[in-house]
Design an enzyme around this catalytic site. Structure first.
Site, PDB file in Angstrom:
ATOM      1  N   ASN A   1      -1.070   7.719  10.883  1.00  0.00           N
ATOM      2  CA  ASN A   1      -2.126   8.751  10.797  1.00  0.00           C
ATOM      3  C   ASN A   1      -1.921   9.845  11.840  1.00  0.00           C
ATOM      4  OD1 ASN A   1      -3.616   7.809   8.616  1.00  0.00           O
ATOM      5  ND2 ASN A   1      -4.672   6.308   9.902  1.00  0.00           N
TER       6      ASN A   1
ATOM      7  N   HIS B   1     -10.140   2.222   2.854  1.00  0.00           N
ATOM      8  CA  HIS B   1      -8.886   1.532   2.517  1.00  0.00           C
ATOM      9  C   HIS B   1      -8.684   0.267   3.365  1.00  0.00           C
ATOM     10  CE1 HIS B   1      -7.444   5.200   0.416  1.00  0.00           C
ATOM     11  NE2 HIS B   1      -7.800   5.875   1.472  1.00  0.00           N
ATOM     12  N   ASP B   2      -8.620   0.452   4.671  1.00  0.00           N
ATOM     13  CA  ASP B   2      -8.125  -0.617   5.549  1.00  0.00           C
ATOM     14  C   ASP B   2      -9.065  -1.816   5.633  1.00  0.00           C
ATOM     15  OD1 ASP B   2      -6.684   1.810   7.843  1.00  0.00           O
ATOM     16  OD2 ASP B   2      -5.930   0.955   5.982  1.00  0.00           O
TER      17      ASP B   2
ATOM     18  N   PHE C   1       0.452   6.526   1.261  1.00  0.00           N
ATOM     19  CA  PHE C   1       0.892   7.010   2.573  1.00  0.00           C
ATOM     20  C   PHE C   1       1.590   5.929   3.416  1.00  0.00           C
ATOM     21  CE2 PHE C   1       0.877   9.885   6.095  1.00  0.00           C
ATOM     22  CZ  PHE C   1       0.585   9.135   7.225  1.00  0.00           C
ATOM     23  N   ASN C   2       0.967   4.772   3.603  1.00  0.00           N
ATOM     24  CA  ASN C   2       1.527   3.760   4.508  1.00  0.00           C
ATOM     25  C   ASN C   2       2.922   3.319   4.080  1.00  0.00           C
ATOM     26  OD1 ASN C   2      -0.753   3.777   6.102  1.00  0.00           O
ATOM     27  ND2 ASN C   2      -1.659   1.946   5.178  1.00  0.00           N
TER      28      ASN C   2
ATOM     29  N   THR D   1      -2.392  -2.188   8.701  1.00  0.00           N
ATOM     30  CA  THR D   1      -3.127  -1.167   7.933  1.00  0.00           C
ATOM     31  C   THR D   1      -2.495   0.198   8.185  1.00  0.00           C
ATOM     32  OG1 THR D   1      -4.713  -0.932   9.758  1.00  0.00           O
ATOM     33  CG2 THR D   1      -5.295  -2.459   7.966  1.00  0.00           C
TER      34      THR D   1
ATOM     35  N   ASP E   1      -9.081   2.478   9.732  1.00  0.00           N
ATOM     36  CA  ASP E   1      -8.572   1.411  10.610  1.00  0.00           C
ATOM     37  C   ASP E   1      -9.670   0.958  11.571  1.00  0.00           C
ATOM     38  OD1 ASP E   1      -6.314   3.523  10.081  1.00  0.00           O
ATOM     39  OD2 ASP E   1      -5.238   1.663  10.509  1.00  0.00           O
TER      40      ASP E   1
ATOM     41  N   ASP F   1      -3.184   2.119  12.754  1.00  0.00           N
ATOM     42  CA  ASP F   1      -2.932   3.510  13.194  1.00  0.00           C
ATOM     43  C   ASP F   1      -4.256   4.285  13.195  1.00  0.00           C
ATOM     44  OD1 ASP F   1      -1.678   5.078  10.098  1.00  0.00           O
ATOM     45  OD2 ASP F   1      -3.219   3.542  10.415  1.00  0.00           O
TER      46      ASP F   1
END
Ligand code: RIB
Ligand code: CA
Length: 314
Positions: A43, A243-244, A168-169, A127, A19, A14
């Site tokens: 996102n 993060h991703d 969040f994800n 992700t 990402d 996203d």
């Protein structure tokens, strides 16, 4: 690396600043063969994340099929994150208009098509919210054995970011996450336990800019925007959590991480805890592990690895 040994991967993303960095890392890693991309709502709306993914693929000359994912979670209303990634979902850098087409099929159908035609089992790298992955697993249960692993960014066994309990994800679509974590497919979870340590500082950002290649400059420009939210809201990080990229890096350089097998279950109805990835760490009482949870990272090596790999791109 011969194509025989490369790991076929499908990126479900996203974009999203992190990402985008994950996609660049995957493109720069010859251990992987990206066989397809699917976009996810998270996102930003599916329209915006799909456009961003196509722009990034154009920038990277990543010529593989891409399909747009579900417009929202299985049962819930979509939540988006403009405060983190901006109104476009990828605010900051200028990217080329997309020159890659969009498959007419759904993300789940594209994943099924690619998995069926792959000579070796495919690794899925979501992700974002897990909606597309859940839809694929539900519609094509017979293809589960053709999935080698799901290496996902999401969750965390010591608290959340979007709520005190949930990341969040997972929070965007807890029911989808529940389907994935109950699937029996080998799982790697790059959750907040590790991603909040996968920090790129402003000084690190200058190293990407100094690479001088297009991808290095793009990475610096993404980080220039991404850091503003984190400096305001998580000043203790000292930079941006990438993060991703952790969900990709663990596939090609697992030695960067401390990994703990653990049983993970998803809370789908707690008043304050919906979206929590509940990790059972009770010695002697926990059910058999279903997930390899990333718990720590060698940050400096991770950053050097990112710089080196992204420096190898055009
Ligand atoms: O919580 C972090 C996750 O949410 C990352 O995947 C980021 O891109 C957003 O999707
Ligand atoms: Ca993401």
């Amino acid at each position: 690396m011969s194509s025989m040994n490369r790991i076929p991967v499908i990126l479900d993303c996203d974009p999203g600043h992190d990402d985008a960095i994950a996609m660049m890392l995957a493109c720069a890693s010859s251990e992987l063969e990206i066989i397809g991309v699917t976009s996810a709502a998270g996102n930003q709306t599916i329209e915006k994340t799909t456009l961003n993914a196509r722009k990034l693929m154009t920038f990277l000359n990543l010529q593989v099929p891409i399909a747009a994912g579900a417009p929202g979670p299985l049962f819930r209303k979509l939540i988006v994150a403009p405060e983190v990634h901006g109104s476009t979902g990828l605010d900051g850098p200028e990217l080329p208009e997309p020159a890659v087409g969009l498959e007419s099929c759904s993300a789940a159908d594209l994943i099924a098509r690619l998995v069926r035609t792959s000579e070796t089992a495919v690794t899925l790298v979501p992700t974002s919210a897990l909606t597309n992955i859940a839809l694929f697993l539900t519609a094509y249960p017979e293809l589960k054995d053709n999935i080698a692993r799901i290496s996902l960014m999401g969750g965390g066994v010591n608290g959340g970011n979007w709520t005190p309990a949930a990341e969040f994800n997972i929070l965007v679509d807890p029911e989808a996450a529940d389907i994935v974590f109950r699937s029996g497919i080998p799982l790697t979870m790059a959750g907040l336990d590790v991603t909040h340590k996968a920090i790129v500082t402003r000084e690190d950002t200058e190293q990407f800019r100094l690479l001088g290649n297009r991808a290095g400059v793009l990475t610096a420009e993404l980080l220039d925007f991404f850091v503003t939210f984190h400096e305001e809201n998580f000043p203790q990080f000292g930079g941006s959590p990438i993060h991703d990229a952790c969900a990709v890096a663990v596939l090609v350089k697992p030695e960067l991480f401390t990994i703990r097998p653990m049983h993970i279950a998803i809370d789908t109805d707690g008043e304050l805890t919906t979206g929590t990835t509940v990790g059972d760490q009770r010695h002697g009482f926990a059910p058999p592990p279903n997930t390899d949870v990333l718990m720590d990272i060698r940050r400096e090596e991770f950053v050097r690895f990112l710089i080196e790999r992204i420096g190898s791109l055009a």
